[in-house]
Design a protein around this motif. Structure first.
Motif, PDB file in Angstrom:
ATOM      1  N   GLU A   1      -8.723   3.850  -5.724  1.00 60.36           N
ATOM      2  CA  GLU A   1      -9.475   2.825  -5.177  1.00 60.36           C
ATOM      3  C   GLU A   1      -9.202   2.414  -4.013  1.00 60.36           C
ATOM      4  O   GLU A   1      -9.961   1.654  -3.284  1.00 60.36           O
ATOM      5  CB  GLU A   1      -9.722   1.822  -6.533  1.00 60.36           C
ATOM      6  N   TYR A   2      -7.884   2.448  -3.764  1.00 61.46           N
ATOM      7  CA  TYR A   2      -7.144   1.642  -2.475  1.00 61.46           C
ATOM      8  C   TYR A   2      -7.423   2.616  -1.194  1.00 61.46           C
ATOM      9  O   TYR A   2      -6.877   3.644  -1.312  1.00 61.46           O
ATOM     10  CB  TYR A   2      -5.894   1.252  -2.911  1.00 61.46           C
ATOM     11  N   ILE A   3      -8.150   1.878  -0.269  1.00 60.81           N
ATOM     12  CA  ILE A   3      -8.381   2.674   1.152  1.00 60.81           C
ATOM     13  C   ILE A   3      -7.618   1.916   2.314  1.00 60.81           C
ATOM     14  O   ILE A   3      -7.769   0.547   2.376  1.00 60.81           O
ATOM     15  CB  ILE A   3      -9.759   2.746   1.364  1.00 60.81           C
ATOM     16  N   ARG A   4      -6.985   2.552   3.034  1.00 59.48           N
ATOM     17  CA  ARG A   4      -6.615   1.929   4.321  1.00 59.48           C
ATOM     18  C   ARG A   4      -7.447   2.639   5.409  1.00 59.48           C
ATOM     19  O   ARG A   4      -7.173   3.911   5.885  1.00 59.48           O
ATOM     20  CB  ARG A   4      -5.040   2.080   4.643  1.00 59.48           C
ATOM     21  N   PRO A   5      -8.560   2.095   5.941  1.00 59.03           N
ATOM     22  CA  PRO A   5      -9.169   2.504   7.005  1.00 59.03           C
ATOM     23  C   PRO A   5      -8.359   2.704   8.375  1.00 59.03           C
ATOM     24  O   PRO A   5      -7.720   1.798   8.786  1.00 59.03           O
ATOM     25  CB  PRO A   5     -10.387   1.533   7.381  1.00 59.03           C
ATOM     26  N   PRO A   6      -8.370   4.036   8.998  1.00 59.28           N
ATOM     27  CA  PRO A   6      -7.619   4.151  10.296  1.00 59.28           C
ATOM     28  C   PRO A   6      -8.009   3.278  11.209  1.00 59.28           C
ATOM     29  O   PRO A   6      -9.057   2.711  11.297  1.00 59.28           O
ATOM     30  CB  PRO A   6      -8.117   5.737  10.572  1.00 59.28           C
ATOM     31  N   PHE A   7      -7.053   2.767  11.933  1.00 59.21           N
ATOM     32  CA  PHE A   7      -7.177   1.770  13.120  1.00 59.21           C
ATOM     33  C   PHE A   7      -7.765   0.364  12.402  1.00 59.21           C
ATOM     34  O   PHE A   7      -7.966  -0.475  13.267  1.00 59.21           O
ATOM     35  CB  PHE A   7      -8.187   2.252  14.212  1.00 59.21           C
ATOM     36  N   GLY A   8      -7.657  -0.044  11.210  1.00 55.39           N
ATOM     37  CA  GLY A   8      -7.961  -1.214  10.553  1.00 55.39           C
ATOM     38  C   GLY A   8      -9.608  -1.272  10.798  1.00 55.39           C
ATOM     39  O   GLY A   8      -9.935  -2.471  10.452  1.00 55.39           O
ATOM     40  N   GLU A   9     -10.519  -0.212  11.015  1.00 57.98           N
ATOM     41  CA  GLU A   9     -11.840  -0.543  11.152  1.00 57.98           C
ATOM     42  C   GLU A   9     -12.622  -0.233   9.901  1.00 57.98           C
ATOM     43  O   GLU A   9     -12.720   0.945   9.554  1.00 57.98           O
ATOM     44  CB  GLU A   9     -12.386   0.300  12.475  1.00 57.98           C
ATOM     45  N   TRP A  10     -13.178  -1.120   9.059  1.00 55.84           N
ATOM     46  CA  TRP A  10     -13.771  -1.001   7.898  1.00 55.84           C
ATOM     47  C   TRP A  10     -14.926  -1.430   7.999  1.00 55.84           C
ATOM     48  O   TRP A  10     -15.441  -2.666   8.563  1.00 55.84           O
ATOM     49  CB  TRP A  10     -12.983  -1.624   6.918  1.00 55.84           C
ATOM     50  N   ASN A  11     -15.944  -0.776   7.511  1.00 50.66           N
ATOM     51  CA  ASN A  11     -17.258  -1.267   7.296  1.00 50.66           C
ATOM     52  C   ASN A  11     -17.681  -1.883   5.783  1.00 50.66           C
ATOM     53  O   ASN A  11     -17.706  -0.949   4.972  1.00 50.66           O
ATOM     54  CB  ASN A  11     -18.332  -0.128   7.518  1.00 50.66           C
ATOM     55  N   HIS A  12     -17.795  -3.111   5.653  1.00 45.01           N
ATOM     56  CA  HIS A  12     -17.837  -3.709   4.377  1.00 45.01           C
ATOM     57  C   HIS A  12     -19.068  -3.478   3.517  1.00 45.01           C
ATOM     58  O   HIS A  12     -19.151  -3.665   2.610  1.00 45.01           O
ATOM     59  CB  HIS A  12     -17.536  -5.176   4.495  1.00 45.01           C
ATOM     60  N   LYS A  13     -20.362  -3.009   4.214  1.00 41.78           N
ATOM     61  CA  LYS A  13     -21.415  -2.624   3.948  1.00 41.78           C
ATOM     62  C   LYS A  13     -21.561  -1.292   3.409  1.00 41.78           C
ATOM     63  O   LYS A  13     -22.369  -0.488   2.610  1.00 41.78           O
ATOM     64  CB  LYS A  13     -22.429  -2.523   4.905  1.00 41.78           C
TER      65      LYS A  13
END
Length: 214
Positions: free
Chosen positions: A125-137
């Motif tokens: 369930e745990y995700i680390r988006p590369p470069f810290g860029e995450w789309n909350h939608k």
């Protein structure tokens, strides 16, 4: 009179001993927690070396793995899982999710989830988006918990082990998430020194889920 004084002395000793026991238990309860996390692996050699060191020190960490790196390194993933480390998702190709369509972003995450499930029998369930860029939608129809970080020594661009170690141990605070990489020799060397120093300072290492859920 003698028995009375003896009983008083024994009572005093017992009270003193109980207070010391409570202090000891109290120290164990409030021991500061930190989470050690690693991105970009698994590496066929350095990750195994790191796992050896963590096992020797009884430390659990969180590994955010890249899907395409798993091919040929399945045994390392099995070992992570068996030894109680948390395995997270760092996409399949280490791409900026915000630069993709929702469909493409979900494919990146789902592909890695499926690879991990095939090896461990569990979806992460745990995700680390590369470069810290995450789309909350972003909605990929799976549970997704993005995990960022608090301390980042940028070890991937420095071969100076001492510099990386110093930055982490001087910046870290209770409940922080430390970002490192298990894909570089010097990063692994720094990670081992960081563990030794922080353990000496009284910190205990937990996986990201334990830090988030506590």
């Amino acid at each position: 009179m003698y028995l009375f004084l003896l009983n008083i002395a024994l009572l005093f000793v017992l009270q003193f001993w109980n207070s010391k026991q409570k202090e000891t238990l109290g120290n164990e309860v409030v021991k500061p927690k930190v989470a050690l996390t690693f991105d970009d692996g698994p590496h066929p050699y350095y990750t195994a070396q790191l796992l050896d060191a963590l096992k020797e020190r009884n430390v659990k960490a969180t590994f955010f793995v890249i899907g395409k790196q798993i091919d040929g390194n399945e045994e390392i993933i099995k070992r992570m899982y068996k030894e109680g480390h948390l395995i997270g998702n760092h996409t399949y190709n280490h791409v900026k999710l915000k630069g993709l369509s929702d469909k493409q972003a979900c494919e990146e995450l789902l592909k890695t989830c499926k690879v991990l499930h095939r090896i461990t029998g569990e979806y992460t369930e745990y995700i680390r988006p590369p470069f810290g860029e995450w789309n909350h939608k972003l909605d990929c129809k799976i549970n997704m918990i993005p995990v960022m970080w608090d301390v980042d020594p940028k070890d991937w661009r420095s071969s100076n082990v001492s510099k990386v170690v110093k930055q982490v141990v001087t910046e870290v605070e209770e409940n922080d998430i430390i970002l490192l990489h298990d894909y570089y020799k010097t990063s692994v060397q720094a990670a081992i020194e960081i563990v030794d120093q922080l353990q000496e300072d009284g910190y205990q290492f937990v996986t990201v889920d334990q830090l988030i859920l506590d």
